[in-house]
Design an enzyme around this catalytic site. Structure first.
Site, PDB file in Angstrom:
ATOM      1  N   GLY A  58       0.817  -1.266   0.004  1.00 13.66           N
ATOM      2  CA  GLY A  58       0.150  -0.089   0.009  1.00 13.66           C
ATOM      3  C   GLY A  58       0.698   1.288  -0.115  1.00 13.66           C
ATOM      4  N   GLU A 112       4.043   4.045   6.115  1.00 13.07           N
ATOM      5  CA  GLU A 112       2.837   3.228   5.839  1.00 13.07           C
ATOM      6  C   GLU A 112       1.656   4.129   5.094  1.00 13.07           C
ATOM      7  OE1 GLU A 112       1.397   0.548   5.815  1.00 13.07           O
ATOM      8  OE2 GLU A 112       0.890  -0.611   7.447  1.00 13.07           O
ATOM      9  N   ASP A 113       0.918   3.301   4.468  1.00 13.64           N
ATOM     10  CA  ASP A 113      -0.213   3.836   3.502  1.00 13.64           C
ATOM     11  C   ASP A 113      -1.304   4.280   4.852  1.00 13.64           C
ATOM     12  OD1 ASP A 113      -1.004   1.338   4.354  1.00 13.64           O
ATOM     13  OD2 ASP A 113      -1.769   0.960   2.364  1.00 13.64           O
ATOM     14  N   ASP A 116      -4.818   1.766  10.989  1.00 11.35           N
ATOM     15  CA  ASP A 116      -6.141   1.579  11.191  1.00 11.35           C
ATOM     16  C   ASP A 116      -6.301   1.167  12.571  1.00 11.35           C
ATOM     17  OD1 ASP A 116      -9.101   1.066  10.626  1.00 11.35           O
ATOM     18  OD2 ASP A 116      -8.675  -0.535  10.052  1.00 11.35           O
ATOM     19  N   LYS A 144      -6.611   6.441  11.085  1.00  7.26           N
ATOM     20  CA  LYS A 144      -7.938   6.592  11.496  1.00  7.26           C
ATOM     21  C   LYS A 144      -7.794   6.498  13.064  1.00  7.26           C
ATOM     22  CE  LYS A 144      -9.986   4.027   7.525  1.00  7.26           C
ATOM     23  NZ  LYS A 144     -10.188   2.595   7.278  1.00  7.26           N
ATOM     24  N   PHE A 166     -14.047   3.309   4.851  1.00  8.94           N
ATOM     25  CA  PHE A 166     -12.938   2.800   3.577  1.00  8.94           C
ATOM     26  C   PHE A 166     -12.685   3.615   2.731  1.00  8.94           C
ATOM     27  CE2 PHE A 166     -11.471  -0.045   0.599  1.00  8.94           C
ATOM     28  CZ  PHE A 166     -10.508  -1.162   1.321  1.00  8.94           C
ATOM     29  N   VAL A 167     -11.322   3.989   2.245  1.00  7.47           N
ATOM     30  CA  VAL A 167     -10.795   4.456   1.313  1.00  7.47           C
ATOM     31  C   VAL A 167     -10.213   3.791   0.360  1.00  7.47           C
ATOM     32  CG1 VAL A 167     -10.858   6.737   2.481  1.00  7.47           C
ATOM     33  CG2 VAL A 167      -8.705   5.266   3.027  1.00  7.47           C
ATOM     34  N   ASP A 173      -5.859  -0.324  -1.854  1.00  9.41           N
ATOM     35  CA  ASP A 173      -6.650  -1.096  -2.491  1.00  9.41           C
ATOM     36  C   ASP A 173      -8.168  -1.493  -1.961  1.00  9.41           C
ATOM     37  OD1 ASP A 173      -5.382  -2.906  -0.675  1.00  9.41           O
ATOM     38  OD2 ASP A 173      -6.478  -4.333  -1.904  1.00  9.41           O
ATOM     39  N   ARG A 179      -5.475   0.566  -6.695  1.00 12.47           N
ATOM     40  CA  ARG A 179      -4.066   1.264  -6.272  1.00 12.47           C
ATOM     41  C   ARG A 179      -3.473   2.320  -7.052  1.00 12.47           C
ATOM     42  NH1 ARG A 179      -2.187  -1.965  -1.869  1.00 12.47           N
ATOM     43  NH2 ARG A 179      -2.779  -4.394  -2.271  1.00 12.47           N
TER      44      ARG A 179
HETATM   45  P1  IMP Z   1      -4.119  -2.168  10.940  1.00 16.82           P
HETATM   46  O1  IMP Z   1      -3.055  -3.017  11.083  1.00 16.82           O
HETATM   47  O2  IMP Z   1      -5.317  -2.421  11.230  1.00 16.82           O
HETATM   48  O3  IMP Z   1      -3.604  -0.693  11.201  1.00 16.82           O
HETATM   49  O4  IMP Z   1      -4.341  -2.078   9.208  1.00 16.82           O
HETATM   50  C1  IMP Z   1      -3.456  -2.760   8.483  1.00 16.82           C
HETATM   51  C2  IMP Z   1      -3.732  -2.690   7.086  1.00 16.82           C
HETATM   52  O5  IMP Z   1      -5.210  -2.537   6.696  1.00 16.82           O
HETATM   53  C3  IMP Z   1      -3.346  -1.266   6.264  1.00 16.82           C
HETATM   54  O6  IMP Z   1      -2.043  -1.185   6.200  1.00 16.82           O
HETATM   55  C4  IMP Z   1      -3.894  -1.399   5.040  1.00 16.82           C
HETATM   56  O7  IMP Z   1      -3.475  -1.985   4.020  1.00 16.82           O
HETATM   57  C5  IMP Z   1      -5.494  -2.006   5.382  1.00 16.82           C
HETATM   58  N1  IMP Z   1      -6.394  -1.120   5.556  1.00 16.82           N
HETATM   59  C6  IMP Z   1      -6.799  -0.338   6.661  1.00 16.82           C
HETATM   60  N2  IMP Z   1      -7.785   0.615   6.365  1.00 16.82           N
HETATM   61  C7  IMP Z   1      -7.870   0.688   5.018  1.00 16.82           C
HETATM   62  C8  IMP Z   1      -8.756   1.390   4.064  1.00 16.82           C
HETATM   63  O8  IMP Z   1      -9.658   2.262   4.550  1.00 16.82           O
HETATM   64  N3  IMP Z   1      -8.508   1.078   2.755  1.00 16.82           N
HETATM   65  C9  IMP Z   1      -7.536   0.117   2.217  1.00 16.82           C
HETATM   66  N4  IMP Z   1      -6.870  -0.635   3.162  1.00 16.82           N
HETATM   67  C10 IMP Z   1      -7.020  -0.489   4.363  1.00 16.82           C
HETATM   68 MG    MG Z   2      -0.537  -1.384   4.317  1.00 20.39          MG
END
Ligand code: IMP
Ligand code: MG
Length: 191
Positions: A58, A112-113, A116, A144, A166-167, A173, A179
């Site tokens: 991402g 990071e992208d 969450d 977020k 969700f974005v 993606d 992407r």
């Molecule tokens: P986390 O471990 O919950 O912080 O999130 C891990 C991964 O979930 C991120 O690096 C993204 O690849 C994916 N992700 C979380 N939210 C979104 C979103 O809104 N759109 C697309 N990918 C997301």
């Molecule tokens: Mg990611």
């Protein structure tokens, strides 16, 4: 399946795998956020040689744009991570593409992208600290805050904080699609 529709002069929407998304950040707005983050990093890391670690897939677009604005003698390397919900308490993160560069005594900036829940970053930070990194910070294009479950995963350098929706686009993606979009889109409320 990727169609671009224009409803009104200002409102751009697309459908990806039958879901409708509305434009949320234009490419000009994205560029301004990226330049702002780079300026803060350039100031904070003056005199140091940070090692950037781009988290695939991402973050590839954000990393590419960000690094063009970095004026430090920086290096970049890449990892691909997979986090597992089942091990949320230990925060174990699998590396599908492992680190190829020594992190011992390095000042690490993870790219990071989006952060969450923070699970992925929580596990990765632990791994880097156990591996002998001198310091570890995160830059995430998106954050977020209302979803965060792991406080240590709070990024120091954030492009933009967004609501828990969700974005996609700009590297992010939906089911591997979207992407390549150069703006950021958010899930339309009436899907
Ligand atoms: P986390 O471990 O919950 O912080 O999130 C891990 C991964 O979930 C991120 O690096 C993204 O690849 C994916 N992700 C979380 N939210 C979104 C979103 O809104 N759109 C697309 N990918 C997301
Ligand atoms: Mg990611």
């Amino acid at each position: 399946m990727l169609h671009k529709l224009e409803y009104f002069t200002h409102m751009k929407s697309i459908t990806v795998n039958n879901l409708i998304f509305d434009e949320y950040l234009s490419k000009e707005e994205i560029a301004a956020h990226v330049a702002d983050v780079a300026e803060r990093i350039n100031t904070d890391y003056e005199g140091r040689e940070p090692l950037f670690i781009c988290v695939l897939n991402g973050a590839f677009m954000y990393a590419s744009d960000l690094l063009k604005h970095i004026t430090l003698p920086a290096e970049i390397t890449f990892v691909r991570l997979k986090s597992y919900e089942g091990t949320a308490t230990t925060g174990k993160v699998n590396m599908l593409i492992p680190l190829q560069t020594s992190i011992v005594d390095r000042d690490i900036i993870i790219i990071e992208d989006i952060v969450d829940t923070g699970l992925t970053m929580h596990g990765f930070i632990q791994h880097l600290k156990e591996g002998g990194a001198r310091s570890v910070e995160i830059t995430s294009f998106l954050f977020k805050p209302d979803s965060l479950q792991f406080a240590d995963a709070t990024p120091k350098y954030i492009g933009k904080s967004i609501p828990t929706k969700f974005v996609l686009g700009y590297g992010l993606d939906y089911d591997e699609k979207g992407r390549n979009l150069d703006s950021l889109y958010i899930l339309h409320p009436n899907n």
